[in-house]
Design a protein around this motif. Structure first.
Motif, PDB file in Angstrom:
ATOM      1  N   ILE A  82       0.902  -1.107  -0.079  1.00 51.97           N
ATOM      2  CA  ILE A  82      -0.011  -0.012   0.115  1.00 51.97           C
ATOM      3  C   ILE A  82       0.967   1.126  -0.169  1.00 51.97           C
ATOM      4  O   ILE A  82       0.379   2.214  -0.581  1.00 51.97           O
ATOM      5  N   GLY A  83       2.166   1.340   0.953  1.00 54.10           N
ATOM      6  CA  GLY A  83       2.936   2.214   0.550  1.00 54.10           C
ATOM      7  C   GLY A  83       3.767   2.631  -0.548  1.00 54.10           C
ATOM      8  O   GLY A  83       4.590   3.560  -0.748  1.00 54.10           O
ATOM      9  N   SER A  84       3.683   1.498  -1.355  1.00 55.26           N
ATOM     10  CA  SER A  84       4.505   1.514  -2.716  1.00 55.26           C
ATOM     11  C   SER A  84       3.998   2.692  -3.868  1.00 55.26           C
ATOM     12  O   SER A  84       2.574   2.332  -3.999  1.00 55.26           O
ATOM     13  N   ASP A  85       4.776   3.436  -4.536  1.00 51.42           N
ATOM     14  CA  ASP A  85       4.232   4.234  -5.384  1.00 51.42           C
ATOM     15  C   ASP A  85       3.909   3.450  -6.714  1.00 51.42           C
ATOM     16  O   ASP A  85       2.856   3.714  -7.379  1.00 51.42           O
ATOM     17  N   THR A  86       4.695   2.613  -7.021  1.00 47.57           N
ATOM     18  CA  THR A  86       4.247   1.588  -8.211  1.00 47.57           C
ATOM     19  C   THR A  86       2.975   0.977  -7.921  1.00 47.57           C
ATOM     20  O   THR A  86       2.205   0.957  -9.013  1.00 47.57           O
ATOM     21  N   PHE A  87       2.398   0.533  -6.867  1.00 48.70           N
ATOM     22  CA  PHE A  87       1.344  -0.083  -6.526  1.00 48.70           C
ATOM     23  C   PHE A  87       0.229   0.761  -6.708  1.00 48.70           C
ATOM     24  O   PHE A  87      -0.955   0.597  -7.406  1.00 48.70           O
ATOM     25  N   GLN A  88       0.166   1.999  -6.186  1.00 49.06           N
ATOM     26  CA  GLN A  88      -0.589   3.226  -6.309  1.00 49.06           C
ATOM     27  C   GLN A  88      -0.882   3.336  -7.835  1.00 49.06           C
ATOM     28  O   GLN A  88      -2.079   3.792  -8.340  1.00 49.06           O
ATOM     29  N   ILE A  89       0.059   3.613  -8.408  1.00 48.46           N
ATOM     30  CA  ILE A  89      -0.003   3.760 -10.095  1.00 48.46           C
ATOM     31  C   ILE A  89      -0.625   2.615 -10.692  1.00 48.46           C
ATOM     32  O   ILE A  89      -1.386   3.061 -11.448  1.00 48.46           O
ATOM     33  N   ALA A  90      -0.202   1.725 -10.368  1.00 48.87           N
ATOM     34  CA  ALA A  90      -0.875   0.567 -10.809  1.00 48.87           C
ATOM     35  C   ALA A  90      -2.750   0.373 -10.503  1.00 48.87           C
ATOM     36  O   ALA A  90      -3.205  -0.095 -11.499  1.00 48.87           O
ATOM     37  N   LEU A  91      -2.897   0.740  -9.495  1.00 46.68           N
ATOM     38  CA  LEU A  91      -4.331   0.762  -8.941  1.00 46.68           C
ATOM     39  C   LEU A  91      -5.032   1.934  -9.963  1.00 46.68           C
ATOM     40  O   LEU A  91      -6.170   1.749 -10.374  1.00 46.68           O
ATOM     41  N   LYS A  92      -4.320   3.155 -10.171  1.00 42.43           N
ATOM     42  CA  LYS A  92      -4.811   4.278 -10.834  1.00 42.43           C
ATOM     43  C   LYS A  92      -4.909   3.931 -12.265  1.00 42.43           C
ATOM     44  O   LYS A  92      -5.869   3.968 -13.034  1.00 42.43           O
ATOM     45  N   ASN A  93      -3.716   3.000 -12.706  1.00 41.79           N
ATOM     46  CA  ASN A  93      -4.005   2.698 -14.247  1.00 41.79           C
ATOM     47  C   ASN A  93      -5.123   1.776 -14.235  1.00 41.79           C
ATOM     48  O   ASN A  93      -6.088   1.721 -15.213  1.00 41.79           O
ATOM     49  N   LEU A  94      -5.270   0.934 -13.533  1.00 42.08           N
ATOM     50  CA  LEU A  94      -6.418  -0.278 -13.371  1.00 42.08           C
ATOM     51  C   LEU A  94      -7.950   0.314 -13.502  1.00 42.08           C
ATOM     52  O   LEU A  94      -8.854   0.285 -14.148  1.00 42.08           O
ATOM     53  N   LEU A  95      -7.953   1.555 -12.579  1.00 38.88           N
ATOM     54  CA  LEU A  95      -9.227   2.268 -12.520  1.00 38.88           C
ATOM     55  C   LEU A  95      -9.713   2.967 -13.946  1.00 38.88           C
ATOM     56  O   LEU A  95     -10.616   2.961 -14.400  1.00 38.88           O
ATOM     57  N   PHE A  96      -8.486   3.432 -14.497  1.00 39.79           N
ATOM     58  CA  PHE A  96      -8.728   4.063 -15.969  1.00 39.79           C
ATOM     59  C   PHE A  96      -9.254   3.025 -16.916  1.00 39.79           C
ATOM     60  O   PHE A  96      -9.989   3.263 -17.791  1.00 39.79           O
ATOM     61  N   TRP A  97      -8.550   1.724 -16.835  1.00 40.18           N
ATOM     62  CA  TRP A  97      -8.542   0.672 -17.937  1.00 40.18           C
ATOM     63  C   TRP A  97      -9.936   0.092 -17.683  1.00 40.18           C
ATOM     64  O   TRP A  97     -10.625  -0.187 -18.601  1.00 40.18           O
ATOM     65  N   SER A  98     -10.394   0.183 -16.416  1.00 42.74           N
ATOM     66  CA  SER A  98     -11.607  -0.382 -16.034  1.00 42.74           C
ATOM     67  C   SER A  98     -12.874   0.657 -16.551  1.00 42.74           C
ATOM     68  O   SER A  98     -14.051  -0.038 -16.982  1.00 42.74           O
ATOM     69  N   ILE A  99     -12.509   1.844 -16.454  1.00 43.93           N
ATOM     70  CA  ILE A  99     -13.530   2.894 -17.004  1.00 43.93           C
ATOM     71  C   ILE A  99     -13.861   2.705 -18.571  1.00 43.93           C
ATOM     72  O   ILE A  99     -14.816   2.523 -18.989  1.00 43.93           O
ATOM     73  N   ILE A 100     -12.682   2.506 -19.329  1.00 46.60           N
ATOM     74  CA  ILE A 100     -12.741   2.292 -20.465  1.00 46.60           C
ATOM     75  C   ILE A 100     -13.282   1.126 -20.926  1.00 46.60           C
ATOM     76  O   ILE A 100     -14.014   0.889 -21.991  1.00 46.60           O
TER      77      ILE A 100
END
Length: 296
Positions: free
Chosen positions: A65-83
């Motif tokens: 949860i504290g990893s920047d890479t994990f947070q970016i992965a979740l953000k990307n997943l959110l955008f991809w899920s919306i698309i």
């Protein structure tokens, strides 16, 4: 036949049903349930895959949860899920409704639309890698006809990489099309005839009869599309490997990298997050589309 005799006959049949179900139950227990339980248990451990796991509490989850890479992965997943839930599924539904009208050449179109979807995701990723290549790719060579100075390394430049990866799957929605088309063909013709007798226009029949009756199929398409984005690996691994930077990073890439680094406990914590996200998507779409209720 008396109730007691019927009850005896049903019980006798149940024994055979259970017997035939037994292989499937055993396969589920050994090849699905057991690995899932192992993933959950070992996600709370420090484990290199060889030595015995050592209990580490919530350390893996805190680190993740504290990893920047994990947070970016979740953000990307959110955008991809919306698309995926809008454009990807919307395109599949649109094609299904067009094919349902049986326009000229609809059978050929259905076959052609199917062909790209039987090719593996890995093969498509490599094909797109050549399509988006700056020197020999079709896309850039077409653009250079109008702008000779144009040059973009789509998979290796930010922010183009995100959209290049998105295009590797965006328009391949044949599963959605087939599921929706199947529901459309199952609609009784009497409903359409009754609507026409009542003076309903073609557009009204589509929006007020066909679309509502296909809600289960559309919901299924959304579930399949978004969960595919959660598990998307080949398209990214063979094109951008999560880069440039972390622009196209996602959870499966983190999971595989953790395994390569001998951090199996951390990798399984990632797997647990992916599993829970899949269940959440399933529950939310089920509720939003009332998929447990009959459409008729």
């Amino acid at each position: 036949m008396k109730k007691a005799q019927v009850s005896k006959l049903e019980k006798r049949n149940y024994k055979w049903i259970y017997l035939f179900l037994l292989p499937s139950i055993l396969i589920f227990l050994f090849f699905y349930l057991s690995p899932i339980v192992t993933v959950f248990v070992t996600s709370f451990t420090k484990w290199d895959g060889f030595n015995s796991p050592v209990f580490a509490g919530l350390d893996n989850y805190k680190q993740m949860i504290g990893s920047d890479t994990f947070q970016i992965a979740l953000k990307n997943l959110l955008f991809w899920s919306i698309i995926a839930g809008t454009l990807h599924v919307g395109f599949g539904v649109l094609v299904a409704f067009i094919l349902f009208q049986k326009p000229f050449g609809w059978k050929v179109t259905r076959t052609v639309f199917m062909i790209p979807n039987v090719i593996s995701a890995a093969a498509w990723a490599l094909i797109y890698k050549f399509i988006f290549n700056n020197d020999m790719g079709i896309l850039n060579n077409i653009i250079r006809k109008f702008d000779p100075e144009f040059g973009v390394q789509w998979f290796y430049q930010s922010p183009y990489a995100f959209w290049a990866v998105t295009l590797t799957w965006l328009f391949y929605a044949v599963i959605v099309t087939l599921v929706v088309l199947n529901d459309l063909m199952a609609i009784p013709e009497e409903l359409n005839e009754a609507a026409r007798v009542d003076g309903a226009a073609k557009w009204q029949i589509i929006t007020r009869i066909h679309l509502p009756l296909c809600r289960n199929a559309i919901g299924t398409g959304i579930i399949c599309s978004i969960t595919s984005r959660i598990a998307m690996y080949e398209q990214i691994a063979l094109t951008t490997a999560g880069g440039p930077g972390d622009d196209t990073m996602n959870l499966p890439i983190i999971l595989v990298k953790s395994i390569s680094d001998m951090k199996y406990g951390y990798a399984n914590a990632n797997g647990v997050v992916m599993f829970i996200l899949g269940l959440l998507i399933l529950a939310l779409v089920n509720k939003a589309f009332r998929m447990n209720e009959s459409a008729y």
